[in-house]
Scaffold this motif. Structure first.
Motif, mmCIF file in Angstrom:
data_model
loop_
_atom_site.group_PDB
_atom_site.id
_atom_site.type_symbol
_atom_site.label_atom_id
_atom_site.label_comp_id
_atom_site.label_asym_id
_atom_site.label_seq_id
_atom_site.Cartn_x
_atom_site.Cartn_y
_atom_site.Cartn_z
ATOM 1 N N ILE B 74 44.005 33.235 39.562
ATOM 2 C CA ILE B 74 42.788 33.595 38.894
ATOM 3 C C ILE B 74 43.233 35.003 38.218
ATOM 4 C CG2 ILE B 74 40.945 32.130 39.918
ATOM 5 C CD1 ILE B 74 40.206 35.048 41.379
ATOM 6 N N VAL B 76 42.001 38.927 38.221
ATOM 7 C CA VAL B 76 40.982 39.711 39.287
ATOM 8 C C VAL B 76 41.102 41.281 38.509
ATOM 9 C CG1 VAL B 76 40.908 41.018 41.595
ATOM 10 C CG2 VAL B 76 41.389 38.476 41.367
ATOM 11 N N ALA B 93 33.214 38.452 47.572
ATOM 12 C CA ALA B 93 33.276 38.414 46.147
ATOM 13 C C ALA B 93 34.025 37.467 45.548
ATOM 14 C CB ALA B 93 33.530 39.882 45.288
ATOM 15 N N LEU B 94 34.923 37.312 45.811
ATOM 16 C CA LEU B 94 36.343 36.324 45.378
ATOM 17 C C LEU B 94 35.804 34.753 45.732
ATOM 18 C CD1 LEU B 94 39.528 37.838 46.501
ATOM 19 C CD2 LEU B 94 38.732 37.668 44.270
ATOM 20 N N ASN B 96 32.556 33.909 45.786
ATOM 21 C CA ASN B 96 31.582 33.759 45.085
ATOM 22 C C ASN B 96 32.137 33.098 43.654
ATOM 23 O OD1 ASN B 96 29.240 33.976 46.358
ATOM 24 N ND2 ASN B 96 29.237 36.279 46.370
ATOM 25 N N ARG B 97 33.303 33.220 43.280
ATOM 26 C CA ARG B 97 33.619 32.859 42.020
ATOM 27 C C ARG B 97 33.963 31.276 41.861
ATOM 28 N NH1 ARG B 97 37.808 37.294 39.480
ATOM 29 N NH2 ARG B 97 38.290 35.515 38.215
ATOM 30 N N SER B 98 33.366 30.703 41.203
ATOM 31 C CA SER B 98 33.504 28.955 41.311
ATOM 32 C C SER B 98 34.823 28.637 40.987
ATOM 33 C CB SER B 98 32.398 28.502 40.097
ATOM 34 O OG SER B 98 32.779 29.044 38.853
ATOM 35 N N GLU B 99 35.590 29.408 39.889
ATOM 36 C CA GLU B 99 36.890 28.849 39.816
ATOM 37 C C GLU B 99 38.010 29.185 41.064
ATOM 38 O OE1 GLU B 99 35.667 31.815 38.500
ATOM 39 O OE2 GLU B 99 37.207 33.054 37.664
ATOM 40 N N VAL B 100 37.491 29.987 41.905
ATOM 41 C CA VAL B 100 38.280 30.137 43.194
ATOM 42 C C VAL B 100 37.939 29.078 44.265
ATOM 43 C CG1 VAL B 100 38.505 31.455 45.252
ATOM 44 C CG2 VAL B 100 38.197 32.621 42.965
#
Lengths: 288, 112
Positions: B74, B76, B93-94, B96-100
């Protein structure tokens, strides 16, 4: 071109400027916007980087009152985007740009825009052919002083610049833009920046600019747009990564890696407030 | 141990779209990364103190953001480790990201 002696006395030397800017016009063209404006842009909304760069040029041209001017001076003209804008969009007759980078001056000369002139010259050595009506200086103040100078010497150089502006443009308004120290100070100036990015340079504090301008110019307007510089650097970094393969072909892996790191550090510095970005409109104070 | 950089090793690391498992995997990666960087054992790394106090300067923060970006596949932001200045908050925080979460729970095509 001015003598080397003067260049050594006032600010960053030509060779140090060339260390940064003469990596090659083509390299910068890969990741800057089409106007090749290499300084913090100005957003009012969600414009593209190019539109935001033109907003920034417009801000300075408006506040220096360049519209309809006969002679406009740009101290630190880069690749000439403000000169071109002054002539083409603001009806200026004659726009003179000073730069210490031969590559930048050559680029501007090659475009041969009517009314636009670039000179490889330090402002301290510049002798105008006629009084200027307006002066802008975007992203050049950072190079006026050096880390090895005392704060007093630094302010004296800034004051000499404002005196120069009064001399060459007795009634001209001035619009400035510069990176400043905010929470950081010169003792914390990153060795990486000092060695690889801006050798022989130092940043002003806002208070030093204000002090240096006293009784010469009065400040009409100040903006601190450091978050806009973080945003600008994010655009540059993303674009450099998109064009990475081409960039490596032009300047090699090491230089590209150094610029990626530098742009990322710009994002951090402006986002966290170790550095600020000041835009400032000034008008001459009437003599007593 | 080597800092795990190359490829998409985060792909398929977590069996289901489980926020807690994703966060734990990222936390583990960051702990290993910081431990190697500052030369201590992983169990000596405190998730709650700032990267700055761990001794990471801005250059190290840039490198960490880039390395975790490569690991997760991704983008950052270079300043992310300043907005989320501890291992715990950065991992949160990471995660929480849907693509992660999508990447970490994807089926592995190179299963071996």
């Amino acid at each position: 071109m001015g003598g080397e002696g003067a260049a050594d006395r006032i600010g960053t030397s030509a060779s140090a400027i060339e260390h940064h800017y003469d990596v090659g016009n083509e390299f910068f063209a890969l990741w800057l916007d089409p106007s090749r404006t290499y300084s913090c842009a100005l957003w009012y909304g969600d414009e593209e980087l190019h539109a935001a760069q033109l907003n920034k040029l417009d801000w300075h041209l408006r506040h220096s009152r360049a519209a309809g001017a006969r002679h406009v001076l740009d101290v630190g003209c880069g690749w000439g985007s403000a000169l071109q804008r002054a002539v083409e969009s603001y009806g200026a007759t004659h726009a003179v740009g000073l730069t210490l980078s031969r590559a930048q001056a050559a680029w501007i000369e090659q475009a041969s825009l009517p009314g636009v002139e670039a000179r490889v010259e330090n402002w301290a050595d510049h002798v105008p052919i006629a009084p200027y009506d307006a002066i802008i200086s975007i992203g050049a103040f950072e190079h006026f002083a050096r880390l090895d100078q005392s704060v007093e010497q630094k302010v004296a150089v800034y004051r000499a610049f404002f005196q120069f502006c009064r001399r060459v443009a007795p009634r001209g308004h001035l619009s400035l833009q510069s990176i400043t120290y905010e929470s950081a100070d010169r003792a914390q100036f990153s060795p990486f920046f000092a060695r690889h990015v801006f050798p022989e340079s130092d940043l002003p504090r806002l208070s030093e600019i204000v002090q240096a301008a006293e009784r010469l110019f009065e400040i009409v307007l100040i903006r601190n747009d450091r978050e806009q510089y973080a945003r600008t650097a994010r655009h540059w970094l993303a674009q450099l990564r998109r064009r990475r393969a081409d960039a490596v072909k032009l300047v090699g892996e090491e230089v590209v890696g150094r610029y990626e790191k530098y742009l990322a550090l710009l994002v951090i510095g402006f986002h966290t407030g170790t550095m600020g970005l000041v835009r400032m409109a000034l008008r001459p104070v009437p003599s007593r | 141990m080597a800092v795990r950089l190359n490829g998409r090793e985060a792909v398929g690391l977590v069996p289901a779209n489980n926020m807690r498992a994703v966060r734990a995997a990222i936390t583990q990666w960051l702990r290993a990364y910081v431990a190697e960087l500052i030369g201590v054992a992983e169990d000596e790394v405190d998730n709650e103190i700032t990267f700055d106090r761990h001794g990471l300067d801005s250059s190290a923060a840039v490198a960490m953001s880039e390395d975790v970006a490569v690991w997760l596949g991704i983008d950052v932001d270079p300043a992310a480790a300043y907005d989320f200045p501890t291992i715990a908050t950065f991992a949160e925080a990471l995660a929480n990201r849907s693509e992660v979460r999508a990447a970490m729970t994807a089926a592995r095509s190179d299963e071996n």
